[in-house]
Each structure stands twice: as C-alpha cells, then as structure tokens.
Scaffold this motif. Structure first.
Motif, PDB file in Angstrom:
ATOM      1  N   HIS A 105      60.887  -7.612  68.853  1.00 37.72           N
ATOM      2  CA  HIS A 105      60.705  -8.817  69.673  1.00 37.72           C
ATOM      3  C   HIS A 105      61.807  -8.950  70.721  1.00 37.72           C
ATOM      4  O   HIS A 105      61.558  -9.482  71.818  1.00 37.72           O
ATOM      5  CB  HIS A 105      60.694 -10.049  68.768  1.00 37.72           C
ATOM      6  N   SER A 106      63.002  -8.489  70.407  1.00 37.67           N
ATOM      7  CA  SER A 106      64.122  -8.597  71.354  1.00 37.67           C
ATOM      8  C   SER A 106      63.836  -7.788  72.626  1.00 37.67           C
ATOM      9  O   SER A 106      64.319  -8.135  73.708  1.00 37.67           O
ATOM     10  CB  SER A 106      65.416  -8.114  70.708  1.00 37.67           C
ATOM     11  N   ILE A 107      63.048  -6.723  72.499  1.00 37.55           N
ATOM     12  CA  ILE A 107      62.680  -5.919  73.672  1.00 37.55           C
ATOM     13  C   ILE A 107      61.788  -6.741  74.599  1.00 37.55           C
ATOM     14  O   ILE A 107      61.984  -6.771  75.818  1.00 37.55           O
ATOM     15  CB  ILE A 107      61.968  -4.617  73.259  1.00 37.55           C
ATOM     16  N   MET A 108      60.807  -7.440  74.020  1.00 38.22           N
ATOM     17  CA  MET A 108      59.929  -8.289  74.822  1.00 38.22           C
ATOM     18  C   MET A 108      60.725  -9.438  75.435  1.00 38.22           C
ATOM     19  O   MET A 108      60.494  -9.824  76.586  1.00 38.22           O
ATOM     20  CB  MET A 108      58.790  -8.828  73.951  1.00 38.22           C
ATOM     21  N   SER A 109      61.659  -9.981  74.665  1.00 44.41           N
ATOM     22  CA  SER A 109      62.493 -11.071  75.172  1.00 44.41           C
ATOM     23  C   SER A 109      63.280 -10.623  76.399  1.00 44.41           C
ATOM     24  O   SER A 109      63.385 -11.355  77.396  1.00 44.41           O
ATOM     25  CB  SER A 109      63.446 -11.535  74.077  1.00 44.41           C
ATOM     26  N   GLU A 110      63.817  -9.416  76.345  1.00 39.48           N
ATOM     27  CA  GLU A 110      64.572  -8.877  77.479  1.00 39.48           C
ATOM     28  C   GLU A 110      63.655  -8.653  78.677  1.00 39.48           C
ATOM     29  O   GLU A 110      64.028  -8.918  79.828  1.00 39.48           O
ATOM     30  CB  GLU A 110      65.248  -7.562  77.085  1.00 39.48           C
ATOM     31  N   ALA A 275      58.758  -2.937  83.472  1.00 35.09           N
ATOM     32  CA  ALA A 275      57.676  -2.052  83.026  1.00 35.09           C
ATOM     33  C   ALA A 275      58.171  -1.099  81.939  1.00 35.09           C
ATOM     34  O   ALA A 275      57.456  -0.827  80.956  1.00 35.09           O
ATOM     35  CB  ALA A 275      57.128  -1.264  84.217  1.00 35.09           C
ATOM     36  N   THR A 276      59.381  -0.607  82.088  1.00 34.50           N
ATOM     37  CA  THR A 276      59.979   0.283  81.082  1.00 34.50           C
ATOM     38  C   THR A 276      60.160  -0.452  79.756  1.00 34.50           C
ATOM     39  O   THR A 276      59.868   0.090  78.679  1.00 34.50           O
ATOM     40  CB  THR A 276      61.339   0.815  81.575  1.00 34.50           C
ATOM     41  N   LEU A 277      60.630  -1.689  79.827  1.00 36.61           N
ATOM     42  CA  LEU A 277      60.819  -2.482  78.609  1.00 36.61           C
ATOM     43  C   LEU A 277      59.475  -2.779  77.946  1.00 36.61           C
ATOM     44  O   LEU A 277      59.379  -2.762  76.704  1.00 36.61           O
ATOM     45  CB  LEU A 277      61.536  -3.791  78.955  1.00 36.61           C
ATOM     46  N   ASP A 278      58.458  -3.044  78.740  1.00 37.73           N
ATOM     47  CA  ASP A 278      57.120  -3.277  78.179  1.00 37.73           C
ATOM     48  C   ASP A 278      56.631  -2.054  77.410  1.00 37.73           C
ATOM     49  O   ASP A 278      56.038  -2.162  76.327  1.00 37.73           O
ATOM     50  CB  ASP A 278      56.122  -3.618  79.304  1.00 37.73           C
ATOM     51  N   GLU A 279      56.873  -0.890  77.976  1.00 39.01           N
ATOM     52  CA  GLU A 279      56.450   0.351  77.329  1.00 39.01           C
ATOM     53  C   GLU A 279      57.242   0.576  76.039  1.00 39.01           C
ATOM     54  O   GLU A 279      56.675   0.996  75.020  1.00 39.01           O
ATOM     55  CB  GLU A 279      56.654   1.523  78.295  1.00 39.01           C
ATOM     56  N   GLN A 280      58.529   0.276  76.072  1.00 37.37           N
ATOM     57  CA  GLN A 280      59.360   0.406  74.873  1.00 37.37           C
ATOM     58  C   GLN A 280      58.908  -0.557  73.780  1.00 37.37           C
ATOM     59  O   GLN A 280      58.921  -0.217  72.595  1.00 37.37           O
ATOM     60  CB  GLN A 280      60.825   0.136  75.231  1.00 37.37           C
ATOM     61  N   PHE A 281      58.497  -1.743  74.188  1.00 41.73           N
ATOM     62  CA  PHE A 281      57.994  -2.740  73.243  1.00 41.73           C
ATOM     63  C   PHE A 281      56.726  -2.221  72.552  1.00 41.73           C
ATOM     64  O   PHE A 281      56.593  -2.308  71.324  1.00 41.73           O
ATOM     65  CB  PHE A 281      57.705  -4.054  73.965  1.00 41.73           C
ATOM     66  N   LYS A 282      55.808  -1.694  73.338  1.00 40.06           N
ATOM     67  CA  LYS A 282      54.560  -1.171  72.771  1.00 40.06           C
ATOM     68  C   LYS A 282      54.835  -0.037  71.785  1.00 40.06           C
ATOM     69  O   LYS A 282      54.232   0.026  70.706  1.00 40.06           O
ATOM     70  CB  LYS A 282      53.645  -0.665  73.896  1.00 40.06           C
ATOM     71  N   GLU A 283      55.729   0.858  72.156  1.00 44.15           N
ATOM     72  CA  GLU A 283      56.057   2.001  71.294  1.00 44.15           C
ATOM     73  C   GLU A 283      56.725   1.535  70.004  1.00 44.15           C
ATOM     74  O   GLU A 283      56.412   2.036  68.911  1.00 44.15           O
ATOM     75  CB  GLU A 283      56.970   2.965  72.048  1.00 44.15           C
ATOM     76  N   ALA A 284      57.659   0.579  70.124  1.00 40.25           N
ATOM     77  CA  ALA A 284      58.362   0.072  68.943  1.00 40.25           C
ATOM     78  C   ALA A 284      57.399  -0.651  68.010  1.00 40.25           C
ATOM     79  O   ALA A 284      57.481  -0.515  66.775  1.00 40.25           O
ATOM     80  CB  ALA A 284      59.496  -0.861  69.372  1.00 40.25           C
ATOM     81  N   LEU A 285      56.480  -1.404  68.576  1.00 46.60           N
ATOM     82  CA  LEU A 285      55.499  -2.127  67.769  1.00 46.60           C
ATOM     83  C   LEU A 285      54.558  -1.152  67.067  1.00 46.60           C
ATOM     84  O   LEU A 285      54.223  -1.330  65.881  1.00 46.60           O
ATOM     85  CB  LEU A 285      54.704  -3.092  68.658  1.00 46.60           C
ATOM     86  N   GLU A 286      54.152  -0.120  67.782  1.00 47.08           N
ATOM     87  CA  GLU A 286      53.265   0.885  67.191  1.00 47.08           C
ATOM     88  C   GLU A 286      53.974   1.627  66.059  1.00 47.08           C
ATOM     89  O   GLU A 286      53.357   1.952  65.032  1.00 47.08           O
ATOM     90  CB  GLU A 286      52.821   1.873  68.282  1.00 47.08           C
ATOM     91  N   THR A 287      55.258   1.868  66.233  1.00 51.87           N
ATOM     92  CA  THR A 287      56.052   2.531  65.186  1.00 51.87           C
ATOM     93  C   THR A 287      56.061   1.702  63.906  1.00 51.87           C
ATOM     94  O   THR A 287      55.910   2.211  62.793  1.00 51.87           O
ATOM     95  CB  THR A 287      57.493   2.769  65.669  1.00 51.87           C
TER      96      THR A 287
END
Length: 293
Positions: A105-110, A275-287
């Motif tokens: 969630h902190s990734i999305m917050s950022e 956009a990079t943070l959004d992609e990191q959020f998706k990857e972290a959530l999928e993990t």
C-alpha cells in the motif's frame, strides 16, 4: 520424536498465515476499488494531454498557441487537480492492518503523492506561463501605443496657431516636461534595482503613486481650447498606459520568478515516476496474491 509436533505446528502456523493473507488481500482489494478507479482515471486523463506540445512551445521549438495553453490549463485545473484531491481523500479512508500489505500500500501512497505534486505544480506552472505570455503581449502593444500617441500629440501641438491655443499648449508642455524628467529618473532607478522583489516594490511604492500624481497634474490644468484639450487627452492616455505598463511589468516579473521555481524539466518526469510506481504496486500486489495461494 519430540521434533515432530514442532514441525507440525510450524506447518499449521504457515497455513494460518497464508489464510490470513488471503483474507486480508480480499478485504484490501475491495476497499481500494474506488482508489484504483480514480488512479486509472488520472492516468487516462494525463495520457490524453499533449504535454509534448507544451515542452516544444516552452523550449521555443514551436510557436506559442495561447488557445492550446488555455485549454490545457482548464483541463489541469478542472479535471486533473480534482482527481488528485479525490485520490488523496480516498487514500486517507483506507486502513491497512496487515504488515505485508502495508508495504504494498505504501507504493500506491507514494504514487498518489507524486500525482498530486504533478497536478499542483503543472497548474502553477501554466498559471505563470500564460500570465507571462499575456503580459508580454500587453507590453508590446503598450510600447507601440506610446509611439502612436506621441506622434498624434506632436502633430496637434505643432498645429496650434491662435495665441490662446499656443498659451495653453505651453502650459501643458511645462507640466509634461516636469513629469517626463521625473519619469525618466525613476525609470532608470527602477531598471537599476537588482532583484525582482526590489523592482516589484519600486513599482508599487514609487512608480505607480508618481504616475497618479502626474495624471492629477494634467487634470488640474485649466485649459479650454480644442487643440490643447485633445493634446491633454492624448497625454492622459499615455500616462494611464504608463501605469498599465509598469503594472504589467510587475506581473511579468512575478511570473518569471514563479517559473524559475517551477522547472518544466522537473515537472513532466513526475508522470513517468508515477507510472513506474503504479507498475511496482501491481507487481507487489500480484506477488502477495501468489504467496497467499
């Protein structure tokens, strides 16, 4: 023999953790549906904006298109900024109790913070940029009007032939000469001021009050002939334009100062960062989803 129960307990604990993560993931995805929807709306809105044109225009590679700038400014202020405000409000309403999901969630917050920074900075940049263009155009127009008015007034003064006209014209010239001498002196002092703040203060405290006094001195003249009256009217228009000129100069200086603190080169990359943070959020959530299975 005594190791077997501990191993069994560990397996049971891991299974329980997996079940808790799966349940928390389900709760988290439900609670962030609106947040994700707003995030997607922001991305779609930004992607539909032509910031390449803005970059080219600002760099001088393309002619200034004031209609495009005004439309872009309206799009940012009326659509993009409200979306980021809603994103922030929605983010504040989400409570995450799972430590593993807090990291995600902190990734999305950022990402939301970066989007807010982009929207507010772009709005401020466009405000200053459009104002500077408008004010510069006004300055050019005013400079041309000084030349035209000067020529018209000189023609009227030269055409004075009766004794009364000449007498009133001379009275007008006396006041204009005093005004011009003072205006020249303070214009030089204004240009010699070093900082923008000092120049703005000089315009406010010295130039504008002085021009008001010059206008009052012209209005106080007791003249009645047609030519002297027309010459004074033109002179008054010039002094009102002088006043507008220095007000616009103050606006331009303020815009330049604001633009210096808002580099377009630093604002535009925020879109890519988000956009990079959004992609990191998706990857972290999928993990996390994979871990919970």
């Amino acid at each position: 023999l005594i190791l077997h129960p501990v191993g069994l307990l560990l397996v049971l604990l891991l299974a329980a953790c997996g079940n808790n993560l799966e349940a928390d993931l389900h709760t988290y995805e439900e609670s962030t549906e609106q947040l994700i929807s707003l995030n997607n709306e922001f991305n779609e809105t930004v992607n539909n904006m032509n910031f390449d044109k803005l970059q080219a225009m600002y760099n001088g590679d393309e002619d200034v298109d004031i209609e495009y700038l005004q439309n872009l400014k309206m799009e940012v202020d009326e659509n993009l900024v409200p979306i980021t405000e809603s994103l922030s409000e929605e983010l504040d309403n989400i409570e995450v109790t799972n430590n593993e999901l807090e990291e995600v969630h902190s990734i999305m917050s950022e990402s939301v913070t970066v989007k807010q920074d982009f929207a507010t900075q772009m709005s401020s940049f466009l405000d200053s940029y459009v104002l500077s263009i408008d004010s510069n155009a006004q300055l050019v127009s005013l400079s041309q009007s000084f030349i035209t008015h000067q020529e018209d007034r000189d023609n009227i003064i030269e055409s004075a032939d009766s004794a009364e006209e000449i007498d009133e014209i001379n009275k007008l010239i006396e006041v204009l000469n005093v005004n011009s001498e003072e205006l020249d002196k303070h214009s030089t002092a204004f240009h010699n001021e070093q900082s923008i703040k000092e120049k703005e203060k000089y315009v406010k405290d010295i130039m504008l009050p002085m021009l008001d006094e010059h206008i009052a001195a012209l209005n106080a003249l007791n003249i009645s002939t047609g030519k002297a009256t027309r010459a004074r009217t033109i002179s008054l228009e010039m002094y009102y334009n002088y006043r507008t000129y220095f007000e616009e100069r103050k606006n331009v200086m303020g815009s330049v100062e604001n633009l210096q603190g808002l580099s377009l080169q630093n604002i535009l990359p925020l879109v890519e960062t988000a956009a990079t943070l959004d992609e990191q959020f998706k990857e972290a959530l999928e993990t996390k989803k994979n871990e919970a299975r």
